[in-house]
Design an enzyme around this catalytic site. Structure first.
Site, mmCIF file in Angstrom:
data_model
loop_
_atom_site.group_PDB
_atom_site.id
_atom_site.type_symbol
_atom_site.label_atom_id
_atom_site.label_comp_id
_atom_site.label_asym_id
_atom_site.label_seq_id
_atom_site.Cartn_x
_atom_site.Cartn_y
_atom_site.Cartn_z
ATOM 1 N N SER A 261 11.066 0.853 -9.670
ATOM 2 C CA SER A 261 9.648 1.082 -9.946
ATOM 3 C C SER A 261 8.925 1.477 -8.671
ATOM 4 O O SER A 261 9.452 1.353 -7.562
ATOM 5 C CB SER A 261 9.020 -0.182 -10.517
ATOM 6 O OG SER A 261 8.884 -1.125 -9.474
ATOM 7 N N LYS A 262 7.707 1.935 -8.875
ATOM 8 C CA LYS A 262 6.850 2.311 -7.751
ATOM 9 C C LYS A 262 6.718 1.130 -6.784
ATOM 10 O O LYS A 262 6.741 1.296 -5.568
ATOM 11 C CB LYS A 262 5.492 2.691 -8.337
ATOM 12 C CG LYS A 262 4.531 3.289 -7.392
ATOM 13 C CD LYS A 262 3.311 3.753 -8.135
ATOM 14 C CE LYS A 262 2.116 2.915 -7.743
ATOM 15 N NZ LYS A 262 0.879 3.298 -8.435
ATOM 16 N N ARG A 263 6.600 -0.065 -7.365
ATOM 17 C CA ARG A 263 6.431 -1.249 -6.518
ATOM 18 C C ARG A 263 7.674 -1.550 -5.673
ATOM 19 O O ARG A 263 7.574 -2.039 -4.555
ATOM 20 C CB ARG A 263 6.055 -2.462 -7.364
ATOM 21 C CG ARG A 263 4.563 -2.774 -7.213
ATOM 22 C CD ARG A 263 4.153 -3.941 -8.056
ATOM 23 N NE ARG A 263 4.190 -3.600 -9.475
ATOM 24 C CZ ARG A 263 4.700 -4.369 -10.418
ATOM 25 N NH1 ARG A 263 5.242 -5.526 -10.115
ATOM 26 N NH2 ARG A 263 4.667 -3.991 -11.678
ATOM 27 N N GLY A 265 9.540 0.609 -4.332
ATOM 28 C CA GLY A 265 9.470 1.506 -3.184
ATOM 29 C C GLY A 265 8.626 0.875 -2.090
ATOM 30 O O GLY A 265 9.025 0.814 -0.925
ATOM 31 N N TYR A 273 8.166 8.363 -5.397
ATOM 32 C CA TYR A 273 7.570 9.572 -5.965
ATOM 33 C C TYR A 273 8.105 10.812 -5.233
ATOM 34 O O TYR A 273 8.511 10.727 -4.071
ATOM 35 C CB TYR A 273 6.050 9.528 -5.828
ATOM 36 C CG TYR A 273 5.375 8.666 -6.878
ATOM 37 C CD1 TYR A 273 6.101 7.985 -7.858
ATOM 38 C CD2 TYR A 273 3.992 8.540 -6.909
ATOM 39 C CE1 TYR A 273 5.482 7.209 -8.814
ATOM 40 C CE2 TYR A 273 3.354 7.764 -7.868
ATOM 41 C CZ TYR A 273 4.103 7.098 -8.818
ATOM 42 O OH TYR A 273 3.482 6.340 -9.753
#
Ligand code: GLU
Length: 506
Positions: A261-263, A265, A273
């Site tokens: 997930s973005k988190r 990263g 992204y």
């Protein structure tokens, strides 16, 4: 495969930045289309106005551009099935929803959002579906007359699919094989919203049909929606035209536990992204692979290997090679763990492999952003050629090559001073004379001259090489020191030796 022209689509919702899994979906769609001489369509699924984010569509277009993937049809280039933005197709979906109502596969539901909230509060695991629909306000529970009255009064309503009881719907996924679902477990999804916009479920089916999509690649997270879509294809009488679906495996966290997930990263310190994404609402900047210094070729290459291999040990593939080698039977069902160190390895390999000319503009930007003035492009190309094997990310070109453009600001004196002697100063002064008087200035010759002078002076050449490097570079890194000297030129080499001698002797 049938003789129909292959047509695939990437159908993102413009709700934010593009996760690397999204770009992998683009890539697999594109590879499959190009391998089969087909068309790649970009369709913007912007029917959920509440989730629409300004700038997200441009961002998606920029990402595709950066990756070098050009859609054959899109909101920008148009095409025979335009418009390619679902909000601009709003008027055409109602007809299909109404048809489903007429034929008994869907119904009007008049419940207000407050009423539904109340139900959710009172009934644990409330689902609008077979169990509760009869007790709610819809055209299945109300009389025909009541329904007509409500419609005539323009009472806000949605249209929901009527999930059949006790059925099993199934399909053959190109990656996962046979997949089946029990209809009892699926709720009556909204197809058309009160504002007249379709939901994703209706719009994706209608548009895949109207746009003659033959194969649909999407992330595994869409699998639970498949039973609704299958029924819609069937109820609308289009089953024979249904695209073949391929649900791509998830990209997993580095430890393999759950979707990346973005988190993750942010937590683990790497981008998730494709490009930097700035959310104007929250002011949050989510970093991207592009800005960190990845080459698009490397980014695509690493994404291709997340869930696919060609059956050999080969890991480096150009886009053309991927098109040639891609095959669905080598896409794995299992999720693929993301490994940032491996991602960087791909980038380093691609920097090594790239022609200097193709790196020029990016490297120039990196250097100019740091205030380096580049007056001579031919010189820049020579520099890139000398240092590119040492760079992992594009910004590394600054650290690896700034000394070719400006004198070192600092010297690693600690590596020189303890062993520094007057004899070494004497050597370098003699070396300056030698450089000054030599007619040619070429690496192998310079090295020979350096070594014979060292011998003449009775100093081991090995003990002089490091100081020489630090004089030119400032630190203990860089390509072959005589290559550096020759590229810097006679005058600059002499100037640097003189300046460093002052520092070493102070
Ligand atoms: N609009 C969906 C998304 O945001 C598309 C899913 C599909 O490809 O069917 O990913």
């Amino acid at each position: 495969m049938s003789d129909k022209k292959v047509r695939v689509r990437f159908a993102p919702s413009p709700t934010g930045g593009l996760h690397l899994g999204g770009v992998r979906t683009v890539l697999f769609n594109y590879l499959f289309a190009k391998k089969n001489g087909g068309d790649f369509v970009l369709r913007i699924e912007d029917t959920d106005q509440s989730r629409y984010v300004e700038g997200a569509e441009e961002y998606i277009l920029d990402c595709l551009k950066w990756c070098g993937i050009t859609p054959d049809e899109s909101p920008v280039v148009g095409g025979p099935y335009a418009p390619y933005r679902q909000s601009e197709r709003k008027a055409l979906y109602r007809e299909y929803a109404e048809r489903l109502v007429r034929e008994g596969h869907a119904y009007y539901a008049f419940d207000t959002p407050e009423e539904l909230d109340q139900n959710r509060k009172e009934i644990p695991n409330f689902q609008y579906g077979q169990v509760y629909r009869d007790g709610l306000r819809n055209s299945l529970s109300l009389s025909e007359h009541e329904v007509e009255k409500l419609l005539d009064a323009h009472t806000p309503h949605v249209i929901r699919i009527k999930m059949p009881a006790d059925e099993r719907v199934s399909f053959d996924d190109l990656i996962r094989g046979h997949v089946s679902f029990e209809t009892n477990l699926v709720d009556d999804k909204v197809l058309l919203k009160a504002d007249g916009m379709p939901t994703y479920h209706l719009a994706v089916v209608v548009d895949d049909y109207l746009m003659k999509i033959t194969h649909a690649f999407r992330g595994e997270e869409w699998l639970p929606s498949a039973p609704v879509h299958l029924l819609l294809w069937d109820y609308l009488g289009w089953k024979a035209e249904m695209p073949k679906w391929a649900h791509l495996p998830l990209i997993l966290k580095p430890d393999g536990h759950g979707k990346l997930s973005k988190r993750d990263g942010a937590r683990l310190g790497f981008p998730v992204y494709a490009m930097n994404w700035f959310d104007a609402k929250t002011g949050e900047l989510t970093p991207g692979f592009r800005e960190l210094g990845f080459l698009p070729e490397a980014f695509l290459n690493l994404l291709a290997t997340l869930g696919w291999n060609d059956g050999t040990d080969q890991e480096i593939f150009s886009l053309d090679e991927l098109i040639e080698k891609f095959s669905l039977d080598r896409v794995s069902k299992a999720g693929a763990k993301f490994d940032f160190e491996k991602a960087k390895w791909f980038n380093a390999e691609w920097i090594k492999k790239s022609e200097v000319g193709s790196l020029k503009s990016e490297v120039k930007r990196v250097l100019e952003d740091k205030g380096i003035v580049i007056a001579d492009d031919a010189y820049l190309l020579q520099v890139i050629d000398k240092v590119k094997d040492r760079c992992v990310l594009l910004p590394d070109f600054y650290q690896q090559s700034s000394y070719f453009f400006e004198q070192p600001k600092e010297y690693d004196v600690n590596s020189v001073k303890p062993k520094w002697t007057d004899a070494k100063t004497d050597f370098f002064n003699a070396f300056i004379n030698l450089v000054n008087t030599t007619a040619t200035f070429e690496p192998a010759e310079l090295e020979t001259a350096f070594k014979s002078l060292a011998e003449e002076k009775g100093i081991k050449a090995g003990e002089l090489m490091l100081p020489f490097r630090i004089m030119l570079v400032g630190g203990k890194f860089g390509p072959h020191v005589f290559d550096i000297a020759v590229l810097l030129g006679k005058a600059e080499t002499i100037a640097r030796i003189e300046k460093a001698l002052e520092v070493f002797n102070s």
